[in-house]
Design an enzyme around this catalytic site. Structure first.
Site, PDB file in Angstrom:
ATOM      1  N   SER A  93      -4.303  10.029  -2.751  1.00  0.00           N
ATOM      2  CA  SER A  93      -4.162   8.745  -2.055  1.00  0.00           C
ATOM      3  C   SER A  93      -3.522   7.674  -2.925  1.00  0.00           C
ATOM      4  O   SER A  93      -3.141   6.616  -2.423  1.00  0.00           O
ATOM      5  CB  SER A  93      -5.533   8.259  -1.573  1.00  0.00           C
ATOM      6  OG  SER A  93      -6.410   8.043  -2.667  1.00  0.00           O
ATOM      7  N   HIS A 140       1.290   7.029  -3.089  1.00  0.00           N
ATOM      8  CA  HIS A 140       2.268   6.250  -2.322  1.00  0.00           C
ATOM      9  C   HIS A 140       2.627   4.947  -3.012  1.00  0.00           C
ATOM     10  O   HIS A 140       3.606   4.300  -2.649  1.00  0.00           O
ATOM     11  CB  HIS A 140       1.736   5.970  -0.907  1.00  0.00           C
ATOM     12  CG  HIS A 140       0.907   4.741  -0.776  1.00  0.00           C
ATOM     13  ND1 HIS A 140      -0.391   4.659  -1.259  1.00  0.00           N
ATOM     14  CD2 HIS A 140       1.184   3.530  -0.235  1.00  0.00           C
ATOM     15  CE1 HIS A 140      -0.867   3.461  -0.998  1.00  0.00           C
ATOM     16  NE2 HIS A 140       0.058   2.750  -0.391  1.00  0.00           N
ATOM     17  N   CYS A 187     -10.848 -21.030 -15.712  1.00  0.00           N
ATOM     18  CA  CYS A 187     -10.345 -22.376 -15.413  1.00  0.00           C
ATOM     19  C   CYS A 187      -9.796 -22.428 -13.990  1.00  0.00           C
ATOM     20  O   CYS A 187      -9.971 -23.418 -13.279  1.00  0.00           O
ATOM     21  CB  CYS A 187      -9.233 -22.762 -16.392  1.00  0.00           C
ATOM     22  SG  CYS A 187      -9.752 -23.020 -18.092  1.00  0.00           S
ATOM     23  N   CYS A 213      -8.389  -1.943  -1.861  1.00  0.00           N
ATOM     24  CA  CYS A 213      -7.220  -1.331  -1.216  1.00  0.00           C
ATOM     25  C   CYS A 213      -7.651  -0.243  -0.243  1.00  0.00           C
ATOM     26  O   CYS A 213      -7.015  -0.031   0.791  1.00  0.00           O
ATOM     27  CB  CYS A 213      -6.289  -0.743  -2.271  1.00  0.00           C
ATOM     28  SG  CYS A 213      -5.472  -1.978  -3.298  1.00  0.00           S
ATOM     29  N   CYS A 270     -18.609   2.278  13.131  1.00  0.00           N
ATOM     30  CA  CYS A 270     -17.586   1.617  12.309  1.00  0.00           C
ATOM     31  C   CYS A 270     -17.136   2.600  11.240  1.00  0.00           C
ATOM     32  O   CYS A 270     -17.271   3.812  11.410  1.00  0.00           O
ATOM     33  CB  CYS A 270     -18.119   0.313  11.701  1.00  0.00           C
ATOM     34  SG  CYS A 270     -19.432   0.560  10.495  1.00  0.00           S
TER      35      CYS A 270
END
EC number: 2.7.7.80
Length: 490
Positions: free
Chosen positions: A124, A127, A237, A251, A443
């Site tokens: 995976s 790409h 900062c 990702c 889901c």
């Protein structure tokens, strides 16, 4: 059929073996070519036919040939190339950002490149992580990337750090380099890398990318001591507080377009090469004190609607007086880091914990759902299956009969009431709200489904407990493991 499968497997094994042999031969060739190249010395001896003479130029002959196109640039020149050759760069993360960045540093002739990563190459990754290849799946990423870089430029020294950067090893690894690139993908590592760069006074180039967007910022440049507000800002900062854990999308969850992360990695290399060639990583003499370049956050976006991709620059403030790491009263120290006194996981809100919104009796396993879907409609009708993954995930693969309602749509507050302020879920398909059929919500991994199932109950769709509303434990990942192993899972 079994005989054909067996033969195909044998051929795949032979191809993998041949590819490994070819890669080994390529590395041997690169090493042999590097061995015949005049060593890096101002007094390199080179053979000219039958005679030998003292090489009087600051770079080896092969280097003039290899780097000639950038040597003639005013911003590089011979002095800039010598600085690049003498410099060392540490790239933390050998993934989508680190692969293109390391390739351009190697191509530019940076003397030493170190790679830090404890992960292995997965299919995976391919790409977008362009330094890896199919034959190196399962190989440590740093080893895979270095084999690619050696073939690209054998004149560079490569160091493989085959582990993740931690508070305990950060000082020993980072201290040996002039410039650091943050090519990681999580806030915990970003804060750690920034902190150690402040303590060791190393300039840092940080970037990130997700979906079709990216951002980049050059930090701690110039790398002034702590409490010296003339130095460049650090990551703290710019981002004093980390994002909440639930807002951090990887990702794997949100997706990433390969060229987008490639653009950001190339920009990291560009900023790093500019910095090194100009000598901004070097400690200036008192009469040549560096001035901090006005920091800016570079934003890149390639809109999915097809409108032109583009950049936008946002001006940032300099060092913060009250910054925990580089401010006037900073208590951050290398000793604290070495001793594990800073818990970066806790600071960033801890690991994302599994959602537990429903009782066990309100949840079913993937196997149970499969059995229910195979049955004839009961007295309350055929079960309703709501798939709340985003449309892109649903279209890749789904359970037959499932209705797609993207989770993002269910969380739109404006869609929860009608004009008369009567509770209503406008995103529900017709007939679901007023029906009696049991409702199952699924889901990706079983978190968002609980949120939606509870939401349905809060709006009274369970008819005071007379109607079953629940979710599928483990989501589509569980369906793949327990029911259909062929299901593409993203």
């Amino acid at each position: 059929m079994e005989e054909a499968d067996k033969r195909a497997e044998e051929l795949r094994a032979q191809i993998a073996e041949c590819e490994a042999t070819l890669q080994s031969l390529k590395e041997q060739l690169a090493a042999a070519e590097a061995a015949k190249t005049p060593p890096y010395s101002d007094s390199t001896e080179t053979d000219r036919g039958s005679s030998s003479s003292t090489w009087k130029w600051p770079l080896a002959e092969a280097e003039y040939e290899r780097y000639g196109r950038q040597l003639i640039l005013p911003s590089v020149g011979i002095q800039g190339q010598l600085r690049l050759k003498a410099a060392s760069v540490l790239i933390v993360g050998a993934g989508g950002l680190g692969c293109p960045a390391s390739a351009y540093f190697a191509g530019a002739g940076v003397g030493t490149i170190g790679l830090v990563d404890g992960d292995t190459v997965e299919a995976s990754n391919l790409h977008r992580q362009v330094a890896h290849g199919t034959s190196r799946v399962g190989m440590l990423k740093v080893d895979s990337a270095i084999s690619y870089l050696r073939e690209l430029n054998p004149l560079v020294k490569y160091n493989a750090h085959q582990s993740h950067l931690t508070p305990e090893n950060a000082e020993s690894i980072v201290s040996g380099y002039d410039l650091v690139l943050d090519c990681t993908d999580h806030p915990t590592s970003r804060y750690l890398i920034s902190d150690v760069c402040v303590l060791l006074r190393k300039p840092l180039v940080s970037a990130s990318a997700l979906r079709t967007d990216g951002q980049l910022i050059v930090l701690n440049t110039p790398a002034a001591p702590q409490a010296d507000l003339s130095g460049g800002p650090c990551y703290r900062c710019v981002f004093p507080k980390p994002p909440p854990p639930d807002a951090v999308t990887s990702c794997g969850e949100g997706g990433i377009l390969g060229p987008v992360v490639g653009v950001m990695g190339v920009l990291q290399a560009l900023e790093g090469i500019r910095l090194l060639a100009a000598g901004r990583h070097l400690s200036p003499s008192p009469e040549q004190q560096q001035t901090a370049i006005s920091p800016s956050l570079l934003l890149f976006s390639a809109p999915p609607d097809g409108s032109p991709a583009g950049f936008r620059s946002v001006r940032m403030r300099g060092r913060r007086k009250d910054c925990f790491a580089c401010g006037e009263k900073s208590a951050l120290s290398l000793a604290t880091l070495r001793e594990g006194g800073l818990d970066y996981v806790q600071f960033c809100g801890g690991s994302r914990k599994p959602v537990a919104l429903l009782k066990s009796e309100e949840r079913v396993s993937a196997e149970q759902l499969n059995a229910l879907l195979q049955q004839q409609a009961g007295e309350h009708g055929k079960p309703v299956l709501l798939d709340v993954r985003e449309r892109e995930h649903f279209e890749i693969a789904n359970i037959p009969g499932a209705i797609n309602i993207p989770f993002s749509k269910t969380q739109n507050p404006g869609a929860r009431h009608n004009a008369e302020d009567t509770p209503k879920l406008d995103w529900l398909p017709d007939g679901v709200a007023d029906g009696h059929s049991p409702v199952y919500v699924v889901c990706r991994v079983g978190n968002d489904s609980q949120t939606v199932a509870r939401q349905l109950k809060e709006f009274g769709l369970d008819n005071q407990g007379k109607r079953f509303i629940g979710d599928v434990k483990g989501g589509m990942l569980a369906w793949k493991r327990e029911v259909d192993s062929t299901l593409p899972f993203m």
